[in-house]
Design a protein around this motif. Sequence first.
Motif, PDB file in Angstrom:
ATOM      1  N   ASN A  42      12.397  27.608  -8.604  1.00 46.34           N
ATOM      2  CA  ASN A  42      13.006  28.483  -9.611  1.00 46.34           C
ATOM      3  C   ASN A  42      13.499  29.745  -8.922  1.00 46.34           C
ATOM      4  OD1 ASN A  42      10.652  29.937  -9.184  1.00 46.34           O
ATOM      5  ND2 ASN A  42       9.770  29.510 -11.187  1.00 46.34           N
ATOM      6  N   GLU A  56       2.922  26.071 -16.920  1.00 40.97           N
ATOM      7  CA  GLU A  56       3.797  27.169 -17.328  1.00 40.97           C
ATOM      8  C   GLU A  56       4.661  26.802 -18.531  1.00 40.97           C
ATOM      9  OE1 GLU A  56       4.130  30.335 -16.277  1.00 40.97           O
ATOM     10  OE2 GLU A  56       2.398  30.088 -14.959  1.00 40.97           O
ATOM     11  N   ASN A  60       3.954  28.118 -22.706  1.00 46.48           N
ATOM     12  CA  ASN A  60       4.958  29.108 -23.110  1.00 46.48           C
ATOM     13  C   ASN A  60       5.610  28.694 -24.422  1.00 46.48           C
ATOM     14  OD1 ASN A  60       6.130  31.614 -21.916  1.00 46.48           O
ATOM     15  ND2 ASN A  60       8.058  30.522 -22.219  1.00 46.48           N
ATOM     16  N   ASN A 120      16.006  36.612 -15.111  1.00 47.29           N
ATOM     17  CA  ASN A 120      14.549  36.722 -15.042  1.00 47.29           C
ATOM     18  C   ASN A 120      13.867  36.672 -16.400  1.00 47.29           C
ATOM     19  OD1 ASN A 120      14.581  36.727 -12.280  1.00 47.29           O
ATOM     20  ND2 ASN A 120      14.477  38.960 -12.087  1.00 47.29           N
ATOM     21  N   ASP A 121      14.667  36.512 -17.461  1.00 48.71           N
ATOM     22  CA  ASP A 121      14.091  36.246 -18.778  1.00 48.71           C
ATOM     23  C   ASP A 121      13.907  34.745 -19.003  1.00 48.71           C
ATOM     24  OD1 ASP A 121      14.027  38.949 -19.834  1.00 48.71           O
ATOM     25  OD2 ASP A 121      16.217  38.826 -19.930  1.00 48.71           O
ATOM     26  N   LYS A 123      12.523  31.124 -18.226  1.00 39.83           N
ATOM     27  CA  LYS A 123      11.463  30.377 -17.545  1.00 39.83           C
ATOM     28  C   LYS A 123      11.977  28.954 -17.316  1.00 39.83           C
ATOM     29  CE  LYS A 123       7.065  31.000 -18.579  1.00 39.83           C
ATOM     30  NZ  LYS A 123       6.399  31.362 -17.306  1.00 39.83           N
ATOM     31  N   ASP A 214      11.318  32.704 -23.905  1.00 42.76           N
ATOM     32  CA  ASP A 214      11.644  33.509 -22.734  1.00 42.76           C
ATOM     33  C   ASP A 214      10.401  33.739 -21.877  1.00 42.76           C
ATOM     34  OD1 ASP A 214      10.306  35.466 -24.400  1.00 42.76           O
ATOM     35  OD2 ASP A 214      11.257  36.998 -23.153  1.00 42.76           O
ATOM     36  N   MET A 215      10.555  34.449 -20.779  1.00 35.88           N
ATOM     37  CA  MET A 215       9.472  34.641 -19.827  1.00 35.88           C
ATOM     38  C   MET A 215       8.274  35.357 -20.450  1.00 35.88           C
ATOM     39  SD  MET A 215       8.933  33.854 -16.605  1.00 35.88           S
ATOM     40  CE  MET A 215      10.522  33.762 -15.791  1.00 35.88           C
ATOM     41  N   SER A 216       8.517  36.210 -21.429  1.00 37.01           N
ATOM     42  CA  SER A 216       7.430  36.957 -22.066  1.00 37.01           C
ATOM     43  C   SER A 216       6.729  36.151 -23.151  1.00 37.01           C
ATOM     44  CB  SER A 216       7.967  38.259 -22.672  1.00 37.01           C
ATOM     45  OG  SER A 216       8.769  37.985 -23.821  1.00 37.01           O
TER      46      SER A 216
END
Length: 344
Positions: A42, A56, A60, A120-121, A123, A214-216
């Motif tokens: 990634n 992951e 998520n 970077n948002d 995944k 998203d990543m968060s």
Amino acid sequence: MYITITKQKMDGNFGQSVADFVAYLEKENEQRSLEDHEHFFNQFSTDVPTDEVVREIDGNTAKLKRTEPKFYSITVNPSAYELKRLQNPSEDLKRYTIEVMKDYAACFNREIDGRPVSLNDIKFFAKIEHQRTFMGTDWQVRQNQPYATKILDLKNRIGRIEQGKTQGNITKLRNRIARLEKEAPHQQNGKRIVQGMAKEGPQTHIHIIVSRKDMSNKYSLSPGSKYRHSDTIFNGKSVKRGFDRDSFFSASEKTFDKLFVYKRNYAETYHARKTFLNDPKQYFTMISGLPTHEKLIAFTIMRKTGLDYSMLNIPTNKVQLALKTIQRLKRGLDRAVQSASIGI
């Protein structure tokens, strides 16, 4: 370049976890030596363990309903012409994948914490594969099917003779099978092309698993959204929504061309494929207007996708193509597009 975006299968094949899909993408490594393994990667790492990919993606999924997809699969299929442009297919395509995912992020019409969605948002985990097999939807398999049916019938007859259920000349039947094997219109290395046969030539492509969240794990980013770049009111506030697939597909082509200094023929473009499906007459007008060398390349591309371009030997001043001809050509392209690879 042919790119597909598909949502997680919800019919039980992959269940609620990405584990089975990850295992499926590891199949090619089983046939390769350890030093030749292709690893998940990634924007942060070039070697992500499979258990981390599963953990992951599966972890998520905050606030997603059981009936909602937890992840999407993006498949990026460069053509043989595009692959020839690469110096090191694995490394070049890893670099290209990161740029593609930047394009992906940019095509969301929404904001995260007051700013546009960025790489970077997202995944995601990607993997390079180098092999493909012929599928039942491939035009070569479909056009060979009448021969396959006759061969199967003859083999069944031989079986009944060997079991003593009927009488017949086995040698003659086997000779007929041998003739049909050679007469089938699509061959590879002297053998009739069948479903499951490995495709020869460069077949390198990219599989990308991208989380719905998203990543968060706070925001939902669905490339399957039916809303394109629009606003809606949610809890009294104006909220942006939607994903522009057309922009993503076009941007991905332009990114490849810029990254590898690739001169793309009109027939290779996403815009051309859309034009063909929506307005075949305009498509062939554009092909007819290309310079001679580019027109020859375009016809070669069309032939390798299963289109019979011999039907296009029509004077350029007579662009009125018969409806029957258009429909035949359209069916040919439809079959190619449905395939896992467009075959060029």
